[in-house]
Scaffold this motif. Sequence first.
Motif, PDB file in Angstrom:
ATOM      1  N   GLY A   8       0.791  -1.221   0.000  1.00  0.00           N
ATOM      2  CA  GLY A   8       0.000   0.000   0.000  1.00  0.00           C
ATOM      3  C   GLY A   8       0.823   1.270   0.000  1.00  0.00           C
ATOM      4  O   GLY A   8       1.909   1.321   0.569  1.00  0.00           O
ATOM      5  N   PRO A  29      -4.796   1.728 -13.623  1.00  0.00           N
ATOM      6  CA  PRO A  29      -4.865   0.663 -12.618  1.00  0.00           C
ATOM      7  C   PRO A  29      -5.496  -0.611 -13.194  1.00  0.00           C
ATOM      8  O   PRO A  29      -6.313  -0.551 -14.113  1.00  0.00           O
ATOM      9  N   GLU A  37      -9.306   4.464  -3.909  1.00  0.00           N
ATOM     10  CA  GLU A  37      -8.313   3.385  -3.906  1.00  0.00           C
ATOM     11  C   GLU A  37      -8.241   2.705  -5.265  1.00  0.00           C
ATOM     12  O   GLU A  37      -9.267   2.380  -5.863  1.00  0.00           O
ATOM     13  N   VAL A  39      -5.660  -0.242  -7.686  1.00  0.00           N
ATOM     14  CA  VAL A  39      -4.677  -1.326  -7.598  1.00  0.00           C
ATOM     15  C   VAL A  39      -4.039  -1.577  -8.960  1.00  0.00           C
ATOM     16  O   VAL A  39      -4.732  -1.631  -9.977  1.00  0.00           O
ATOM     17  N   TRP A  40      -2.703  -1.752  -8.956  1.00  0.00           N
ATOM     18  CA  TRP A  40      -1.963  -2.182 -10.139  1.00  0.00           C
ATOM     19  C   TRP A  40      -1.374  -3.555  -9.839  1.00  0.00           C
ATOM     20  O   TRP A  40      -0.631  -3.714  -8.869  1.00  0.00           O
ATOM     21  N   SER A  47       0.951  -6.973  -6.202  1.00  0.00           N
ATOM     22  CA  SER A  47       0.258  -5.735  -6.531  1.00  0.00           C
ATOM     23  C   SER A  47       0.692  -4.595  -5.630  1.00  0.00           C
ATOM     24  O   SER A  47       1.143  -4.814  -4.502  1.00  0.00           O
ATOM     25  N   TYR A  49      -0.994  -0.716  -4.406  1.00  0.00           N
ATOM     26  CA  TYR A  49      -2.211   0.069  -4.453  1.00  0.00           C
ATOM     27  C   TYR A  49      -1.984   1.425  -3.828  1.00  0.00           C
ATOM     28  O   TYR A  49      -1.125   1.588  -2.965  1.00  0.00           O
ATOM     29  N   GLU A  51      -4.033   4.549  -1.899  1.00  0.00           N
ATOM     30  CA  GLU A  51      -5.265   4.823  -1.173  1.00  0.00           C
ATOM     31  C   GLU A  51      -5.163   6.194  -0.534  1.00  0.00           C
ATOM     32  O   GLU A  51      -4.128   6.547   0.041  1.00  0.00           O
TER      33      GLU A  51
END
Length: 113
Positions: A8, A29, A37, A39-40, A47, A49, A51
């Motif tokens: 994160g 993303p 938020e 995510v990749w 992954s 992310y 946020e």
Amino acid sequence: MPLDLFAGIPVTDYAAALKWYERLLGSPPTFIVSDTEAVWELAEHRSVYVEQLPERAGHAMHTIFVDDLDSIVTQIAERGLDPAQRETYSNGVRKITYRDPDGNEIGFGGMPL
């Protein structure tokens, strides 16, 4: 043991971070979780992310090791981002660090050729 990574990155301004990370990572993303938020997926089960968490923003430090560091750095430069720092360690490993608008550090590392 199977390994999954979900790293994160807290940010102050989600919209600005989304644009910056799209430039850094070279794509939109993989999926949007919510209005704050995203995510990749960098590789299967791995992954990152972002946020919107302003009270925690600016403290992430992640390094992603890649096979062809020079190619990644060139691609990122073509998308308009320049590294904040370049390092070469005594064993020849190189690390290129980028800082997002909040100061989060995202590094790319690679073994010598």
